[in-house]
Each structure stands twice: as structure tokens, then as C-alpha cells.
Design a protein around this motif. Sequence first.
Motif, PDB file in Angstrom:
ATOM      1  N   PHE A   1      -0.853  15.793  -0.641  1.00 49.43           N
ATOM      2  CA  PHE A   1      -0.492  15.005   0.529  1.00 49.43           C
ATOM      3  C   PHE A   1      -1.634  14.846   1.541  1.00 49.43           C
ATOM      4  O   PHE A   1      -1.578  13.961   2.383  1.00 49.43           O
ATOM      5  N   GLN A   2      -2.655  15.700   1.444  1.00 48.51           N
ATOM      6  CA  GLN A   2      -3.620  15.750   2.540  1.00 48.51           C
ATOM      7  C   GLN A   2      -4.489  14.503   2.647  1.00 48.51           C
ATOM      8  O   GLN A   2      -4.944  14.144   3.735  1.00 48.51           O
ATOM      9  N   ASP A   3      -4.766  13.836   1.555  1.00 47.57           N
ATOM     10  CA  ASP A   3      -5.668  12.680   1.587  1.00 47.57           C
ATOM     11  C   ASP A   3      -4.944  11.350   1.756  1.00 47.57           C
ATOM     12  O   ASP A   3      -5.567  10.284   1.703  1.00 47.57           O
ATOM     13  N   ILE A   4      -3.649  11.403   1.959  1.00 48.65           N
ATOM     14  CA  ILE A   4      -2.887  10.156   2.113  1.00 48.65           C
ATOM     15  C   ILE A   4      -2.985   9.677   3.553  1.00 48.65           C
ATOM     16  O   ILE A   4      -2.742  10.441   4.494  1.00 48.65           O
ATOM     17  N   ASP A   5      -3.357   8.413   3.732  1.00 51.06           N
ATOM     18  CA  ASP A   5      -3.519   7.843   5.076  1.00 51.06           C
ATOM     19  C   ASP A   5      -2.911   6.440   5.103  1.00 51.06           C
ATOM     20  O   ASP A   5      -3.292   5.577   4.315  1.00 51.06           O
ATOM     21  N   PHE A   6      -1.952   6.234   6.012  1.00 55.39           N
ATOM     22  CA  PHE A   6      -1.297   4.927   6.133  1.00 55.39           C
ATOM     23  C   PHE A   6      -1.802   4.158   7.360  1.00 55.39           C
ATOM     24  O   PHE A   6      -1.186   3.174   7.771  1.00 55.39           O
ATOM     25  N   HIS A   7      -2.875   4.625   7.984  1.00 58.55           N
ATOM     26  CA  HIS A   7      -3.533   3.950   9.121  1.00 58.55           C
ATOM     27  C   HIS A   7      -2.701   3.984  10.407  1.00 58.55           C
ATOM     28  O   HIS A   7      -3.070   3.338  11.384  1.00 58.55           O
TER      29      HIS A   7
ATOM     30  N   LEU B   1       0.833  -1.206   0.000  1.00 64.40           N
ATOM     31  CA  LEU B   1       0.000   0.000   0.000  1.00 64.40           C
ATOM     32  C   LEU B   1       0.867   1.255   0.000  1.00 64.40           C
ATOM     33  O   LEU B   1       0.632   2.190  -0.785  1.00 64.40           O
ATOM     34  N   ILE B   2       1.883   1.264   0.846  1.00 62.59           N
ATOM     35  CA  ILE B   2       2.751   2.442   0.917  1.00 62.59           C
ATOM     36  C   ILE B   2       3.528   2.619  -0.382  1.00 62.59           C
ATOM     37  O   ILE B   2       3.641   3.740  -0.921  1.00 62.59           O
ATOM     38  N   ASP B   3       4.055   1.513  -0.908  1.00 63.73           N
ATOM     39  CA  ASP B   3       4.819   1.607  -2.158  1.00 63.73           C
ATOM     40  C   ASP B   3       3.945   2.130  -3.298  1.00 63.73           C
ATOM     41  O   ASP B   3       4.370   3.009  -4.075  1.00 63.73           O
ATOM     42  N   ASN B   4       2.730   1.583  -3.414  1.00 64.04           N
ATOM     43  CA  ASN B   4       1.833   2.039  -4.481  1.00 64.04           C
ATOM     44  C   ASN B   4       1.467   3.505  -4.307  1.00 64.04           C
ATOM     45  O   ASN B   4       1.377   4.268  -5.290  1.00 64.04           O
ATOM     46  N   THR B   5       1.242   3.891  -3.038  1.00 62.40           N
ATOM     47  CA  THR B   5       0.905   5.296  -2.770  1.00 62.40           C
ATOM     48  C   THR B   5       2.067   6.203  -3.154  1.00 62.40           C
ATOM     49  O   THR B   5       1.880   7.260  -3.782  1.00 62.40           O
ATOM     50  N   LEU B   6       3.276   5.794  -2.764  1.00 58.78           N
ATOM     51  CA  LEU B   6       4.448   6.614  -3.088  1.00 58.78           C
ATOM     52  C   LEU B   6       4.712   6.650  -4.585  1.00 58.78           C
ATOM     53  O   LEU B   6       5.144   7.684  -5.133  1.00 58.78           O
ATOM     54  N   ILE B   7       4.471   5.531  -5.265  1.00 57.41           N
ATOM     55  CA  ILE B   7       4.651   5.515  -6.722  1.00 57.41           C
ATOM     56  C   ILE B   7       3.680   6.496  -7.382  1.00 57.41           C
ATOM     57  O   ILE B   7       4.059   7.303  -8.250  1.00 57.41           O
TER      58      ILE B   7
ATOM     59  N   ILE C   1       5.040  12.957   6.023  1.00 54.65           N
ATOM     60  CA  ILE C   1       5.459  12.867   4.620  1.00 54.65           C
ATOM     61  C   ILE C   1       6.265  14.116   4.303  1.00 54.65           C
ATOM     62  O   ILE C   1       5.816  15.242   4.574  1.00 54.65           O
ATOM     63  N   ALA C   2       7.452  13.908   3.775  1.00 54.95           N
ATOM     64  CA  ALA C   2       8.334  15.033   3.450  1.00 54.95           C
ATOM     65  C   ALA C   2       8.831  14.898   2.024  1.00 54.95           C
ATOM     66  O   ALA C   2       9.082  13.793   1.536  1.00 54.95           O
ATOM     67  N   LEU C   3       8.960  16.062   1.368  1.00 56.98           N
ATOM     68  CA  LEU C   3       9.506  16.121   0.010  1.00 56.98           C
ATOM     69  C   LEU C   3      10.811  16.904   0.077  1.00 56.98           C
ATOM     70  O   LEU C   3      10.843  18.048   0.545  1.00 56.98           O
TER      71      LEU C   3
ATOM     72  N   GLU D   1      13.515  13.436  -3.378  1.00 56.24           N
ATOM     73  CA  GLU D   1      13.260  12.290  -2.517  1.00 56.24           C
ATOM     74  C   GLU D   1      11.930  12.503  -1.775  1.00 56.24           C
ATOM     75  O   GLU D   1      11.693  13.545  -1.150  1.00 56.24           O
ATOM     76  N   LEU D   2      11.087  11.485  -1.889  1.00 56.30           N
ATOM     77  CA  LEU D   2       9.820  11.465  -1.158  1.00 56.30           C
ATOM     78  C   LEU D   2       9.990  10.515   0.025  1.00 56.30           C
ATOM     79  O   LEU D   2      10.272   9.328  -0.164  1.00 56.30           O
ATOM     80  N   VAL D   3       9.867  11.035   1.258  1.00 57.64           N
ATOM     81  CA  VAL D   3      10.153  10.251   2.463  1.00 57.64           C
ATOM     82  C   VAL D   3       8.912  10.180   3.344  1.00 57.64           C
ATOM     83  O   VAL D   3       8.270  11.198   3.610  1.00 57.64           O
ATOM     84  N   VAL D   4       8.599   8.959   3.767  1.00 57.06           N
ATOM     85  CA  VAL D   4       7.473   8.730   4.691  1.00 57.06           C
ATOM     86  C   VAL D   4       8.030   8.200   6.011  1.00 57.06           C
ATOM     87  O   VAL D   4       8.837   7.256   6.011  1.00 57.06           O
ATOM     88  N   LEU D   5       7.632   8.817   7.105  1.00 59.11           N
ATOM     89  CA  LEU D   5       8.018   8.368   8.450  1.00 59.11           C
ATOM     90  C   LEU D   5       6.786   7.793   9.142  1.00 59.11           C
ATOM     91  O   LEU D   5       5.825   8.530   9.417  1.00 59.11           O
ATOM     92  N   LEU D   6       6.799   6.496   9.371  1.00 57.24           N
ATOM     93  CA  LEU D   6       5.680   5.829  10.046  1.00 57.24           C
ATOM     94  C   LEU D   6       6.029   5.623  11.517  1.00 57.24           C
ATOM     95  O   LEU D   6       7.132   5.162  11.850  1.00 57.24           O
TER      96      LEU D   6
END
Length: 588
Positions: A219-225, A50-56, A230-232, A281-286
Amino acid sequence: MKGFGIKLYRPLNKKLVLIFMISTLLPMLLTTYIVARVYIDKNSNDTGILIDNTLISLSKSLSSYLNELDQLTLIPYYNDDFIYALKVKASESYESMSKYQVLSITNMLDSQLRFVRNTRKDIMSTLIVSDNKPLFYSTNNPLNDVAPDYEFSETDWYRKALLAGGNAVFINPHKQDYFTRTKNETVFSVARTIREIPSQRPISVIIADANTVVLQKMFQDIDFHVPSYIALLDEERNFVYSNHEISPALFRPMPENRSVIRDGSNSYLVIRRTVAPYNWELVVLLSYKHLEQKTLWIYLNSALLYIVCLVVAFLFYQVLSRKVMGPVKEIIKAMRKVEQGDFTARYHSHTKDEFDVIGQSLNSMIDELKQKIEMEYVLVLKQRNSEYKALQSQIQPHFLFNMLNGFVALNQLGERELLETSIIDLTLLLRYILNHPDMTTLEEELQLIQKYGSLQQLRFGQRLQVHVSYEDSVRSYKVPKLLLQPLVENAIIHGIEPMNAPCSLVIAADMLVENDIIYVHIRIEDDGTGFDPEFPEEHGKIGLTNTIERLRLCFPDSLFQLKSSIGEGTRITIMIPEGNFHENPNSG
């Protein structure tokens, strides 16, 4: 019936529990763990996908948007007249042109860039400058104007654009301080050097400012539960945008993909994606804590499921255990009763299985054992009682014989008053000897010794001192009648009478603990002549042997110790385990 104790039920219970654990608990525990582990792995894999597809998808959107901004700065190259107009407006001759020529150049520039302002709501302004001279600007605010005397050549974006050699450069979010009305607005910009086509000589720098709302919408509608950031970051790893405030120190150096980083007490799982072709670089911190909580929640649910299954399995085990252990306990109950002497006990359960055969065999064994006891054990008891009665009967005439000898001696000495008193005391002793039961309390026996000692003191006078003492804890224990009298008599006749000096005789009884065993301790000690214990024939052999035999018959585990030496007196110690009093029904 010692040695008949049954403890088979303990190993059987242990075996049943072991079988239950091996056949039920361990497989259930292993299965529950495997299911939880598989679910966690699958959930982690699905989350990763899910995260990979979202980031892609997000990186493609960002790449498309950056490409649009890149194309926006290429508009001047689409029209040669536009380049010419910029060259003219950047030249020194522009100031001497007529108003008509200036208006023509301005309208031509505005006509080329007007559609950008009208069609792209995210583009806040377009500015073209040459050194510190603004050549053209267009903003979505009609009242906006370029800040006077602004040093454009000193700005970071201007220098970057010149160094890029005609390529577009993206500028991090910054304040629009080169405009008067929107100088506090934060914009995201793209800049490019506009060059003369034949000579590639720089003419000016164009910068297009975009509102960061576009990035927010992306970025506002992205939700990883789970709580996430999320940083660019641009190609120099400077922040372009983040949905929440993030410490830049977390990205110095840039963490590896799928690694865990810490920020104070918080930790995060890092997932990265490169935005091609700009090397952004698109970086996600979970939140790693919440990821672990999800894992813990799965384990807790698995544990709950395991407990439910365990309770159900345990109930089945209890039912099975009762069916197996019921007959076993019934057999043990019957054997316990037999062990306690109840030969009427029988096995009554009828399970129609192997236990029923064992129970019937037990009943037959009890019947046979009862018959053997009645034939052999009872006879032995009768023989033992007969021996005890015979020894008891020896004491009474022996005691009377010694007392009568004493009366004869008093008569010969002419002590008639003393003789009369002694005869009265003897009458009291005879009443006790003849009428009292064969078993007496230790208190009564010691009181008899006290009277006997007093009777002997009438004869010996100051030569004999008798001290009798006992603790309250021993007074109720029952011993054979006249158990101690022969020993006291031996001490007086053979130990004290030959002495011409005053002597003392001590008789004491108390409780003694030795090697964790509680004893009733009786001590008879005199300071008379003493004797050699290896040759006791001449010193009261009948009374000594009689007492030892009576002790052995009545208290099998009792200890009889005799210590004596010539000239130092004699000490006799009797130690009777407290348990012997409970085993002997007559000594209770």
C-alpha cells in the motif's frame, strides 16, 4: 430651444453593449464553461480509470498473497508421514516414547516446515496445536518459545479454524501473545484444521503468522494525487489493514461504491473493490474536499482565461465603439450648442461614411434654423419689448396723476407743512422713477414701496399702517420697475381710503417650495373694504391689468392670484418660479 434635447446616444450605447454581450461575452462564457466541464469530466474519468486499475492490480496482488498463505497451511497434507507424526504427537502415548522416537518425530516435522521459515521472510512463525497442547512450532527468533499454559482452544482463531471444516481462515492483525519473545508483535495469520484423511477427524490446528510489513509494502507506494485512505476488510468487514487510522464507524454499514461519506467536518468519496475469491473488500477513501478543490482550480483557471479573453475583446470593442460613437458625439455636441443658442456650431468630423452625410445635413439645418430665428424670433422679441415699454410708460404718468391729486387734497385741507414734506418725498421717488433702469432688484422695489407707504401715511395718519418685509434670499432677484406700486396704490385708494377705521397694509417677499418647484413669493394684503373679484372694473382695472401683463411678458410661468371679498379685505399673491429669473437675461 426646449424639446431639442438629443438622447440618441444612450440607446445606441445600449445596443452596442447588447450586441457585444450577445456576440462575444455569452459565447465566450459558454465556451469557457464547456471547456472546463469537459476537462473536469475527462480528468474525473482518467482519475477513475487510474483508481480502478490500481485497485484491480492491488486486489490481484492481495488475492495472490492470500492464496500463498492458504497453500502454506496445506503443507501437512503433502506428506502422510507428517500427518502420522502429528497424530502420534497429539496422542497420549507420545509421553511414553523413547527420546529417539521423539527426536525422529520432531526432526520429521521440522524438515517439512523448515523451508518455509528460510524462504518466506514474511512468515514470522508456524504453530501447530491440538486443544491446548502445542505439537510443533517454528519461528524466525531462535530464543522464542510457546507461552506456558496458554489456552489455545479459547482463542478466536482456533475456534474459527475448527468451524471452517478444513478450509483456511484468515485472522485479523493481532498480538502474538502465545509466544514468549514476540508476544507484543502484531501479525496477520492464516489458520486451518488438519484432519485425518480417511476419517476427516480433526487432529490439530495449524496457524501461520505473517508480518504486516508485506501489506504495508503493497500500500505504501500507491498515490491518487489527493489525500486518501486505503483499508482492507475481511469477509466479516473487520479491519485487516489500513495505511492510516480510520474510524470503524465509517464502515457500519458498508457505504456504496462511488458514494460520499462524512467523518465530522471531513467528507470522502468511497471506491470499493472485492478481493476474489475471498470476499474481502478493498476500500479507498478520497478526500472530497481536495477533489472539489481540483475542480475549483480548473474553474478558476477557466475564469482567468475568460477574463483575459474578455479584456482583449473589450479593448477591441472600445476601438470599434470609438469609431462608431466619435461622429455621434460630435453631432450631439453640435446640437447641444445649438440648443443653448450658439448657431455658429458645426459638425467638423469627416469619416466618409453615413455619419458624414448626417453631419452635413445637420449643418444645413442649423443654417436654415438660424435664418428663421433671425427673421421671426427676433421680430417677436422686438414686438414683446415694445409692448413692455408701452406698459412701463403707462405706469409713470398714472403714478404722478394719483400723487398730484393727493397734493391737491392736502392743499385744500390746509396741511402745508405736510404738503412740503410730501413734495420732498415725491422728488426722491421721481428721481428713482425717471433715472433708474427698467429692471430693478426686489430689494430696491420694496424700498420704493416703503417710501411710497410713508408718503401715504403723511396723508392718512393713524388710519394707515404699512409693513414691508423680505428675506435676504430674495433681495437680489430683478423685477420690472414699479411692478408692485400699482397694486399697493390700489390697496390704499380702493381698499383703505373708504374705511373710517385704522387699517394695515402688509407687503412681504420670501422663498416658497411647492410641488418641488422653488418660487419667489410676494404677498400684498390689506384689511380694507374688499371687493367682488368678478367685477373689478371700478377698482383699479388699469393698474391690475398692467401688472398682470408685465408679469406675463417678463416671467411667462409666473402665477398671479387675487382673493378678495367685500368687508374682509384683499390679498394678492405673486409666485415667480426661480427658473424664470435665469431664463430672463434682464432679471438675472
